[in-house]
Every structure is written in C-alpha cells, then in structure tokens.
Design an enzyme around this catalytic site. Structure first.
Site, PDB file in Angstrom:
ATOM      1  CG  ASP A  68      69.713 -21.243 -52.726  1.00 21.08           C
ATOM      2  OD1 ASP A  68      68.611 -20.758 -53.339  1.00 21.08           O
ATOM      3  OD2 ASP A  68      69.822 -21.321 -51.502  1.00 21.08           O
ATOM      4  CG  HIS A 144      61.121 -19.941 -49.136  1.00 16.83           C
ATOM      5  ND1 HIS A 144      61.334 -18.873 -48.287  1.00 16.83           N
ATOM      6  CD2 HIS A 144      61.802 -20.117 -50.152  1.00 16.83           C
ATOM      7  CE1 HIS A 144      62.645 -18.521 -48.789  1.00 16.83           C
ATOM      8  NE2 HIS A 144      62.976 -19.121 -49.713  1.00 16.83           N
TER       9      HIS A 144
END
Length: 305
Positions: A68, A144
């Site tokens: 994304d 992340h």
C-alpha cells in the site's frame, strides 16, 4: 523571497482502499521542486484529479515495502516511459526495491528513456539522503514489521536580503554585498568591517516537515522530529483497538497525538486510517484530547508550512 513549502495528500488509507480513500501517497512542493513520499495505488489518478503534474517530480521516497506504500510505482515509471520523459529521476527506498523495479521491467521488456537512479535507505539512524541549496531530506528509523523509514524535510537558509536604506547610505563593494548575502561579515582593504546584522534583514525561521508512515508507538521518535512545523503520523486505529495496533506494529490516534506532544511539533496531521472507520471524526476527537493542534489529513488538500 521565501519559497512555498507545502504538502498535498493524494492518499491516506491503510491496507484497503475504501470509503473514497486511497493508498498512501503525498507530494511535497518546495519552491519549484516536487518530491513524492510513498506511491500507493491510484497515485496517478489522484494526481490528475488534484492537478498535480507528476512530470515535475524528480525525487521519490519509499518508506517500506508493504504494497500500500509502493504498488503505484511501476505504473508511474511506465507512464514516464510512455510519455518520453528524459529528465533524470531518483528513487530513495529500502533494499530490494531496485530489484523489484528492474525485474518487472526486464520481463515486460520496458526500456526507460530517462536516467533512473536508486539510492538505498537504511533504518539505522538519521541519514542525509538529499542536499540542495534550500532544503535537505533525511531518513530516520520507524519500528514496523519490516525495515521502514520516516522522512524529514528541513529547510536551509538561502541568501540574506539586504536593507535597501543601508545600501543607499553606504556604497558597498560588490564583494561585500556577496559576502553579506551569504551571512558573512566583510572587511575591505582599508580594514573597514561590514557586519551582517547591520546590512541584512533577520532570517525567517526555518521550516521542517516530518513524515512517519507506518510505525508502532515509539517515543524515541522525538530525537528526529522534535519541533517540526508539521508532523504526518500514522493513526491507523483508535484506543479501543490499541492491542491490535501493537500486534500489527501500528499506532492509535491518541498515540500519534502523544508523539506530537512530547516532540513539541506545531501541528499534527493524522493519516493511514483503517478501513473499519467510515467516519474519521472520532479519531480526531481522540487525538485532540492529547494534542489540540491535530487535524485529519484529507485527500486533495494542500497544507502549507
């Protein structure tokens, strides 16, 4: 003259493009320079809708390799090729991105008509990526599920403006004018000193934009983004989904606000919203209980620094 410094949001959703929202992409304009931060799907369509000329983009920064945030990149490069672009383009991104691009173009037999440069980014601290006469771009580490960086765009001082009245009172040699505009005092052959503070206007405050795409709650970000004029920080969930946020290495709106508060930024721009939220006002309300100067990022909106 102070150059324009602004951010246009093209996409602000997380994994699934829903509710009229699109994958992450934003364009930063500094004067005549256009920078693309992440390149999710529909970036080109969004740019056309909001009258952003993608041909002016010369630098692209990809935060990490979740789709994304970069699945629109191959399409953008292909459009540049079809449009016979000749201007060089530099992509800054994590290890593996160059292989993804070259593999795709090898099997599609695509030959780019413009120089494409790739600069690998690292998540090991603050790293200078781009240094121009008026601004610098740094990467810094985010936490992340795979190597991820945020980006910091920091304005640099340009040439100083001279005080016209002082020039009329004193005839300055050209060398003195050049020196003073650079912020340097000048001494002539007779020993006379022309001081910057006497002949030039004070410099305006420098502006900084901080971009935090995907990250778990991390107070350590303060060392990189402190005092930024505008902070874009992911706010994927609300506090009632804080456990899911931690499990997926994302943040809540409240946590984003806490980062903004401890970092003493001037304004917080919330983004990367989960598809579960149709109405985003509750996220804004949650953030403002901690940091009043919070706003929701809106696709098509431009935010000036």
């Amino acid at each position: 003259m102070i150059p324009d410094f602004e951010v246009t949001i093209l996409g602000n959703t997380s994994s699934i493009p829903v509710h009229g929202r699109h994958h992450t992409a934003q364009v930063v304009r500094f004067g005549q320079d256009f920078l693309l931060l992440d390149c999710g799907e529909a970036m080109q369509l969004q740019a056309r809708a909001y009258k952003i000329k993608v041909s002016k983009i010369n630098s692209i920064f990809i935060s990490h390799l979740h789709g994304d945030h970069y699945y629109g990149l191959i399409g953008l490069l292909s459009s540049y090729s079809l449009g016979k672009r000749t201007t060089p383009l530099t992509i800054f991104g994590p290890r593996g991105l160059d292989e993804i691009i070259t593999t795709n173009f090898r099997y599609s037999n695509t030959k780019l008509p413009f120089p494409l440069n790739f600069v690998e980014t690292y998540d090991d601290g603050l790293n200078l990526l781009l240094d121009t006469t008026r601004y610098q771009v740094y990467s810094f580490p985010l936490i992340h599920r795979l190597p991820t960086t945020g980006f910091l765009i920091k304005e640099k001082h340009g040439l100083r403006n001279l005080i016209k009245e002082k020039l009329q009172e004193n005839k300055l040699p050209l060398a003195a004018i050049q020196s003073l505009r650079k912020g340097e005092d000048y001494k002539d052959e007779n020993g006379k000193v022309y001081r910057v503070k006497q002949y030039t206007h004070p410099l305006p405050p420098l502006r900084t934009y901080a971009y935090c795409s995907d990250t778990i709650y991390n107070p350590g970000l303060k060392q990189y983004i402190e005092n930024a004029d505008l902070l874009y920080h992911e706010s994927t969930f609300m506090e009632d989904n804080a456990e899911r946020a931690a499990t997926t290495y994302h943040c809540t709106a409240r946590q984003a606000a806490e980062i903004a508060k401890i970092s003493n930024v001037k304004k917080l721009l919330l983004g990367h919203f989960s598809s579960r939220y149709v109405n985003l006002e509750p996220l804004l309300g949650e953030a403002r209980t901690v940091f009043e100067d919070s706003i929701l990022s809106e696709e098509g909106q431009t935010y000036a620094l």
